[in-house]
Scaffold this motif. Sequence first.
Motif, PDB file in Angstrom:
ATOM      1  N   UNK A  43      71.599  36.589  23.859  1.00 40.16           N
ATOM      2  CA  UNK A  43      71.604  35.543  22.580  1.00 40.16           C
ATOM      3  C   UNK A  43      71.094  36.030  21.594  1.00 40.16           C
ATOM      4  N   UNK A  44      71.671  36.304  20.655  1.00 39.58           N
ATOM      5  CA  UNK A  44      71.122  35.845  19.083  1.00 39.58           C
ATOM      6  C   UNK A  44      71.378  35.577  18.128  1.00 39.58           C
ATOM      7  N   UNK A  45      69.397  35.060  17.726  1.00 42.28           N
ATOM      8  CA  UNK A  45      68.916  33.673  17.771  1.00 42.28           C
ATOM      9  C   UNK A  45      69.076  33.830  16.004  1.00 42.28           C
ATOM     10  N   UNK A  46      70.013  32.559  15.315  1.00 42.57           N
ATOM     11  CA  UNK A  46      69.676  33.202  13.622  1.00 42.57           C
ATOM     12  C   UNK A  46      68.879  33.060  12.971  1.00 42.57           C
ATOM     13  N   UNK A  47      68.368  32.704  14.003  1.00 40.18           N
ATOM     14  CA  UNK A  47      66.374  33.294  12.953  1.00 40.18           C
ATOM     15  C   UNK A  47      65.301  32.839  13.408  1.00 40.18           C
ATOM     16  N   UNK A  48      64.498  32.039  12.894  1.00 40.90           N
ATOM     17  CA  UNK A  48      62.918  32.410  12.904  1.00 40.90           C
ATOM     18  C   UNK A  48      63.007  31.060  12.719  1.00 40.90           C
ATOM     19  N   UNK A  49      61.938  30.067  13.884  1.00 46.33           N
ATOM     20  CA  UNK A  49      61.661  29.691  14.733  1.00 46.33           C
ATOM     21  C   UNK A  49      61.365  29.290  16.126  1.00 46.33           C
ATOM     22  N   UNK A  50      61.181  27.958  16.391  1.00 48.55           N
ATOM     23  CA  UNK A  50      61.031  27.424  17.791  1.00 48.55           C
ATOM     24  C   UNK A  50      62.663  27.354  18.247  1.00 48.55           C
ATOM     25  N   UNK A  51      62.796  27.732  19.463  1.00 46.25           N
ATOM     26  CA  UNK A  51      63.851  27.691  20.340  1.00 46.25           C
ATOM     27  C   UNK A  51      63.162  27.080  21.975  1.00 46.25           C
ATOM     28  N   UNK A  52      63.949  26.187  22.887  1.00 45.75           N
ATOM     29  CA  UNK A  52      64.017  25.756  23.980  1.00 45.75           C
ATOM     30  C   UNK A  52      65.235  26.751  24.785  1.00 45.75           C
ATOM     31  N   UNK A  53      64.390  27.670  25.187  1.00 47.33           N
ATOM     32  CA  UNK A  53      66.101  28.407  26.782  1.00 47.33           C
ATOM     33  C   UNK A  53      65.808  27.723  28.161  1.00 47.33           C
ATOM     34  N   UNK A  54      66.780  27.182  28.401  1.00 47.76           N
ATOM     35  CA  UNK A  54      66.708  27.184  29.840  1.00 47.76           C
ATOM     36  C   UNK A  54      67.884  27.663  30.632  1.00 47.76           C
ATOM     37  N   UNK A  55      68.098  27.663  32.171  1.00 47.40           N
ATOM     38  CA  UNK A  55      69.255  27.921  33.032  1.00 47.40           C
ATOM     39  C   UNK A  55      69.152  27.281  34.261  1.00 47.40           C
ATOM     40  N   UNK A  56      70.474  26.691  33.673  1.00 47.57           N
ATOM     41  CA  UNK A  56      71.042  26.261  35.157  1.00 47.57           C
ATOM     42  C   UNK A  56      72.053  27.172  35.747  1.00 47.57           C
ATOM     43  N   UNK A  57      71.424  26.852  37.175  1.00 44.87           N
ATOM     44  CA  UNK A  57      72.111  27.678  38.184  1.00 44.87           C
ATOM     45  C   UNK A  57      73.185  26.182  38.880  1.00 44.87           C
ATOM     46  N   UNK A  58      73.964  27.532  40.142  1.00 44.82           N
ATOM     47  CA  UNK A  58      75.022  26.358  40.331  1.00 44.82           C
ATOM     48  C   UNK A  58      74.998  24.958  41.259  1.00 44.82           C
ATOM     49  N   UNK A  59      73.528  25.003  42.060  1.00 46.54           N
ATOM     50  CA  UNK A  59      73.030  24.286  42.340  1.00 46.54           C
ATOM     51  C   UNK A  59      72.751  22.785  41.402  1.00 46.54           C
ATOM     52  N   UNK A  60      72.728  22.991  40.388  1.00 47.91           N
ATOM     53  CA  UNK A  60      71.975  22.092  40.061  1.00 47.91           C
ATOM     54  C   UNK A  60      70.408  22.592  38.828  1.00 47.91           C
ATOM     55  N   UNK A  61      69.960  23.813  40.161  1.00 45.64           N
ATOM     56  CA  UNK A  61      68.459  23.701  39.379  1.00 45.64           C
ATOM     57  C   UNK A  61      68.504  24.238  38.290  1.00 45.64           C
ATOM     58  N   UNK A  62      66.949  24.272  37.758  1.00 46.47           N
ATOM     59  CA  UNK A  62      66.745  24.438  36.414  1.00 46.47           C
ATOM     60  C   UNK A  62      65.574  25.200  36.084  1.00 46.47           C
ATOM     61  N   UNK A  63      64.896  25.733  34.769  1.00 46.45           N
ATOM     62  CA  UNK A  63      64.381  26.373  34.507  1.00 46.45           C
ATOM     63  C   UNK A  63      64.228  26.732  33.308  1.00 46.45           C
ATOM     64  N   UNK A  64      62.966  26.087  32.375  1.00 48.34           N
ATOM     65  CA  UNK A  64      63.262  26.082  30.845  1.00 48.34           C
ATOM     66  C   UNK A  64      61.682  26.783  30.026  1.00 48.34           C
ATOM     67  N   UNK A  65      62.158  27.341  28.635  1.00 51.58           N
ATOM     68  CA  UNK A  65      60.405  28.198  28.316  1.00 51.58           C
ATOM     69  C   UNK A  65      60.943  28.043  26.894  1.00 51.58           C
ATOM     70  N   UNK A  66      60.118  27.476  26.188  1.00 51.04           N
ATOM     71  CA  UNK A  66      59.713  27.226  25.216  1.00 51.04           C
ATOM     72  C   UNK A  66      59.499  28.797  24.089  1.00 51.04           C
ATOM     73  N   UNK A  67      59.563  29.504  23.417  1.00 50.14           N
ATOM     74  CA  UNK A  67      59.402  30.771  22.856  1.00 50.14           C
ATOM     75  C   UNK A  67      59.763  30.391  20.718  1.00 50.14           C
ATOM     76  N   UNK A  68      57.996  31.269  20.500  1.00 50.07           N
ATOM     77  CA  UNK A  68      58.143  31.269  19.296  1.00 50.07           C
ATOM     78  C   UNK A  68      59.265  32.079  18.704  1.00 50.07           C
ATOM     79  N   UNK A  69      60.338  32.454  17.936  1.00 52.51           N
ATOM     80  CA  UNK A  69      60.383  33.140  17.369  1.00 52.51           C
ATOM     81  C   UNK A  69      60.547  33.670  15.312  1.00 52.51           C
ATOM     82  N   UNK A  70      59.577  34.488  15.949  1.00 56.33           N
ATOM     83  CA  UNK A  70      59.529  35.185  14.101  1.00 56.33           C
ATOM     84  C   UNK A  70      60.377  36.506  13.783  1.00 56.33           C
TER      85      UNK A  70
END
Length: 70
Positions: A43-70
Amino acid sequence: MDRHGAAEGGPGLALKALGGVPPLTWLVDGQPVVQTPRRKAEWAPGGAGFARISVLDATGASDSVSVRLE
């Protein structure tokens, strides 16, 4: 392009998931970015800031993380 899509020529951020049932859908701030049968994506971020990145699998299970981009 905005921070939810791939910016042309910009540096990419590696996205990697362990486990889950493919295909995996990657989301940034709740918006789909890419769906892939692999556990890796980019993924190519468009700039600095905060983002929440999540992943969802075929069964509906998910996980996520908040990141700070500089």
